[in-house]
Design an enzyme around this catalytic site. Structure first.
Site, PDB file in Angstrom:
ATOM      1  N   GLY A 148       0.818  -1.201   0.000  1.00 30.77           N
ATOM      2  CA  GLY A 148       0.000   0.000   0.000  1.00 30.77           C
ATOM      3  C   GLY A 148       0.857   1.258   0.000  1.00 30.77           C
ATOM      4  O   GLY A 148       1.960   1.297  -0.562  1.00 30.77           O
ATOM      5  N   SER A 149       0.352   2.281   0.668  1.00 30.56           N
ATOM      6  CA  SER A 149       0.975   3.608   0.581  1.00 30.56           C
ATOM      7  C   SER A 149       2.318   3.716   1.281  1.00 30.56           C
ATOM      8  O   SER A 149       2.988   4.753   1.170  1.00 30.56           O
ATOM      9  CB  SER A 149       0.020   4.658   1.143  1.00 30.56           C
ATOM     10  OG  SER A 149      -1.131   4.750   0.324  1.00 30.56           O
ATOM     11  N   THR A 150       2.734   2.687   2.010  1.00 30.91           N
ATOM     12  CA  THR A 150       4.090   2.751   2.583  1.00 30.91           C
ATOM     13  C   THR A 150       5.141   2.751   1.489  1.00 30.91           C
ATOM     14  O   THR A 150       6.305   3.077   1.751  1.00 30.91           O
ATOM     15  CB  THR A 150       4.348   1.574   3.538  1.00 30.91           C
ATOM     16  OG1 THR A 150       4.130   0.339   2.842  1.00 30.91           O
ATOM     17  CG2 THR A 150       3.431   1.646   4.755  1.00 30.91           C
ATOM     18  N   LEU A 151       4.742   2.436   0.236  1.00 35.35           N
ATOM     19  CA  LEU A 151       5.695   2.484  -0.868  1.00 35.35           C
ATOM     20  C   LEU A 151       5.927   3.916  -1.354  1.00 35.35           C
ATOM     21  O   LEU A 151       6.915   4.193  -2.037  1.00 35.35           O
ATOM     22  CB  LEU A 151       5.199   1.621  -2.034  1.00 35.35           C
ATOM     23  CG  LEU A 151       6.184   1.455  -3.196  1.00 35.35           C
ATOM     24  CD1 LEU A 151       7.329   0.541  -2.792  1.00 35.35           C
ATOM     25  CD2 LEU A 151       5.493   0.945  -4.449  1.00 35.35           C
ATOM     26  N   LYS A 152       5.050   4.837  -1.005  1.00 37.40           N
ATOM     27  CA  LYS A 152       5.094   6.172  -1.606  1.00 37.40           C
ATOM     28  C   LYS A 152       6.401   6.916  -1.361  1.00 37.40           C
ATOM     29  O   LYS A 152       6.910   7.591  -2.274  1.00 37.40           O
ATOM     30  CB  LYS A 152       3.886   6.988  -1.135  1.00 37.40           C
ATOM     31  CG  LYS A 152       2.593   6.488  -1.770  1.00 37.40           C
ATOM     32  CD  LYS A 152       1.357   7.171  -1.212  1.00 37.40           C
ATOM     33  CE  LYS A 152       0.095   6.631  -1.897  1.00 37.40           C
ATOM     34  NZ  LYS A 152      -1.143   7.161  -1.296  1.00 37.40           N
TER      35      LYS A 152
END
Length: 669
Positions: A410-414
């Site tokens: 999820g958004s922890t990749l951003k």
């Protein structure tokens, strides 16, 4: 038995008068040794022993004892020599001939060497021959007919596992043997209760009590339990039940380290078949899971062995012939912080998920856990089929090791996506993008696919800081399109995606996609915010945030203290300017964003939340896994990554931030 070797050693100064053309005693000795080499004890007895010797030793006993000892001592090599007279020696046909015989045998406890004189008596049959005077000293040194030869195994201590601070994770401690004193167990109606507590049958209790040696006042063992078994108090309430301390492997941190440390258990038939040559027996325990299994060769150690003569004479002391001391298994020290692992596990409160903590200064792994765990001692002591089935069918899957698996991050990749874009020069952190509405698509060529964002109320224009605070999927989709598939994939690979994780344990690697490619713009958009076919292992995810604290370097994660730390895995991933922007953005995400639970007074934290939706179909709403990756701003002492499954009804990734906040509070308050 292997074929043995023998030889002769010249003996000077011997002159015998009288001569004969018949066979010489030296030739008879050489023939005797040849038969001895072959283990042909029947020939030795019938063709070489004197009548006087045969009167003392029965043929069957002579043969059987030596064969049995060859097997019991595991004699693998025998070297026999004798001291020979000069070549011109003449033998007197009426006098005995004596030869010093040197014997060396290799046994399971090491070599045994001795010298024994063998005397040959001249005997007139059809022609002159020589017959040997023999005694049991030729079997082993100092052995007399009534003595017993014994072989004892000396057990080793299994190596123990400790954390970085000396806290025990797997040690040779104590447990309890549970049994009955029949004379004090007078109420048979309590047998079902006892059987239930121990996980055995009433029939088994009756079988144990019915053994021929059982009397009213003896202790009859039934089962073993560990120190942490919560049935102990209930067992002691049953009259006649006794608990006796016994040596047992202990796992002091229990479920919190269960998937990592693992457990030992009875060796299986398959394992025994593979390891029997290594000295394992059907009675051994062996590492079955986790570090207990991965480190089996180092933890096991080696048994010792002693071969000795148990002297029959009253008051005579045993005579040790050969001895190998046992070698204990190694002590293993981990980089793990067991107390931090316990605090993190407790904070997850049995929720299904996983967590990893790394030291950004060294790459050392401080925590690595899967929740929920299990009690290792249950497996160590042998688990009933019903109990195993109960654990296997538990919907929370306590037997599944989640830290070894990979999940959509999820958004922890951003932050990683942003770093790749800034390093490629396609993302200007201060340049805002006007984004209207809750969904977006590049153009009609995308068909029904649209990127959705959770916070359309985010104030325009959206720059890097706002994109992190509001976790704006559309912003990252547009940035990924701007850098292009090739640049994005190359950047992800530079962060270790699609590569094996250089780690001591087997972990599923993180991936860009199932085949390592991105086939469409829609998939490129999904991948930019950690969806699509993107997967990340929790330890790798924590490691990918290291470049934002190390000047752009990712260290190889280490688990054993003996391993060299600060070994570069990837480097040059982020410039000082990129790091400054991302640190500020991740701090703003905590202060101004939707992880207020971790916006703790006096404990400044920076990080990124993430939620990954796992759909079973395009139309259905699926399970949501929540993530939070963070670090303490002032100390940068660690990076903690946590994932909890099924957070869709608990507030999403903010729920995970609450769990992580508990860890920070326990550590710093």
């Amino acid at each position: 038995m292997k074929k043995w070797g023998f030889g002769v050693v010249a003996m000077s100064g011997l002159v015998l008068v009288g001569c004969t053309d018949e066979v010489t005693p030296q030739e008879r000795l050489e023939a005797y040794i040849a038969a001895w080499d072959e283990g042909d004890y029947e020939t030795l007895y019938k063709e070489f022993l004197s009548d006087e010797t045969k009167q003392q030793f029965d043929e069957a006993a002579f043969i059987e004892r030596q064969v049995a000892l060859d097997e019991a001592l595991e004699i693998t090599e025998r070297d026999i020599t004798f001291t020979a007279p000069p070549e011109d020696t003449e033998w007197e046909s009426t006098e005995p001939a004596t030869f010093p015989v040197q014997i060396q045998v290799e046994t399971s406890a090491g070599p045994i060497e001795w010298e024994q004189e063998m005397t040959w008596q001249p005997v007139e049959e059809e022609e002159l021959t020589w017959m040997a005077e023999w005694d049991t000293g030729f079997i082993l040194p100092g052995l007399e007919p009534e003595d017993q030869v014994r072989v004892t195994t000396q057990n080793f201590a299994r190596g123990e596992i400790y954390d970085r601070n000396g806290n025990a994770l797997a040690i040779n401690g104590t447990g309890f043997e549970v049994g009955l004193v029949p004379g004090k167990f007078t109420d048979d109606t309590l047998k079902p209760r006892l059987a239930e507590l121990l996980g055995i049958s009433v029939d088994y209790i009756d079988q144990q009590l019915g053994q021929s040696w059982v009397t009213d006042d003896v202790f009859v063992p039934l089962d073993k339990i560990s120190q942490v078994d919560d049935s102990r108090a209930a067992l002691l309430e049953i009259p006649g039940v006794l608990l006796q301390e016994t040596g047992m492997r202990e796992y002091p941190y229990g479920a919190a380290t269960s998937h990592l440390v693992g457990y030992i258990g009875p060796i299986t038939a398959e394992q025994l078949a593979e390891r029997e040559e290594d000295g394992y027996t059907e009675f051994d325990q062996i590492g079955r899971q986790g570090l207990e299994r991965f480190l089996e060769e180092r933890l096991r150690g080696e048994s010792g062995k002693r071969i000795f003569i148990d002297k029959a004479a009253e008051g005579a002391e045993d005579v040790t012939l050969a001895e190998i001391a046992p070698v204990d298994g190694e002590r293993i020290d981990l980089t793990l912080d067991a107390e931090l692992q316990r605090v993190t596990y407790d904070a997850m409160d049995g929720e299904p998920g996983t967590a990893a903590t790394v030291d950004p200064k060294t790459g050392e792994v401080l925590t690595l856990l899967s929740s929920p765990g299990f009690e290792p001692s249950e497996f160590m002591l042998g688990m009933t089929q019903s109990r195993y089935q109960e654990l296997s069918e538990d919907p929370l899957q306590p037997l599944f090791n989640r830290f070894a698996a990979s999940y959509a991050p999820g958004s922890t990749l951003k932050p990683i996506t942003a770093a790749i874009g800034m390093e490629a020069g396609t993302l200007n952190p201060n340049e805002g993008i006007v984004i209207e509405g809750a969904t977006w698509q590049k153009d009609a060529s995308w068909g029904d696919y649209r990127v959705t964002r959770l916070h359309p109320e985010a104030p325009n224009p959206i720059d890097l800081e706002k994109s992190l605070v509001y976790s704006d999927n559309i912003y990252y989709a547009q940035q990924a399109l701007a850098m292009g598939r090739e640049t994005f994939i190359t950047g992800l690979e530079a962060f270790g995606f699609g590569k094996d994780i250089p780690f001591f344990l087997n972990l599923q690697s993180s991936q860009v996609s199932n085949d390592g490619t991105i086939s469409s713009e829609g998939q490129l958009a999904d991948t930019s915010f950690g969806q699509g076919q993107m997967l990340a292992n929790i330890l790798h995810l924590a490691t990918t945030y290291q470049p934002f604290l190390t000047g752009g370097t990712m260290w190889q994660p280490t688990l054993l203290l003996e391993e060299e730390d600060q070994v570069v895995w990837k480097e040059g991933l982020a410039s000082p300017e990129t790091i400054t922007e991302l640190q500020a953005g991740m701090r703003s995400m905590v202060v101004d964003g939707f992880a207020q639970a971790v916006n703790l007074p006096g404990i400044p934290v920076a990080g990124k939340t993430g939620t990954a939706e796992l759909k079973v179909s395009l139309d259905a709403e699926g399970q949501e896994n929540g993530f939070f990756v963070s670090y303490p701003v002032e100390t940068e002492a660690f990076i903690i990554a946590m994932m909890i499954e099924d957070v869709e009804d608990n507030g999403g990734s903010g729920y995970v931030a609450e769990k992580v906040a508990t860890v920070y509070k326990l550590l710093y308050e």
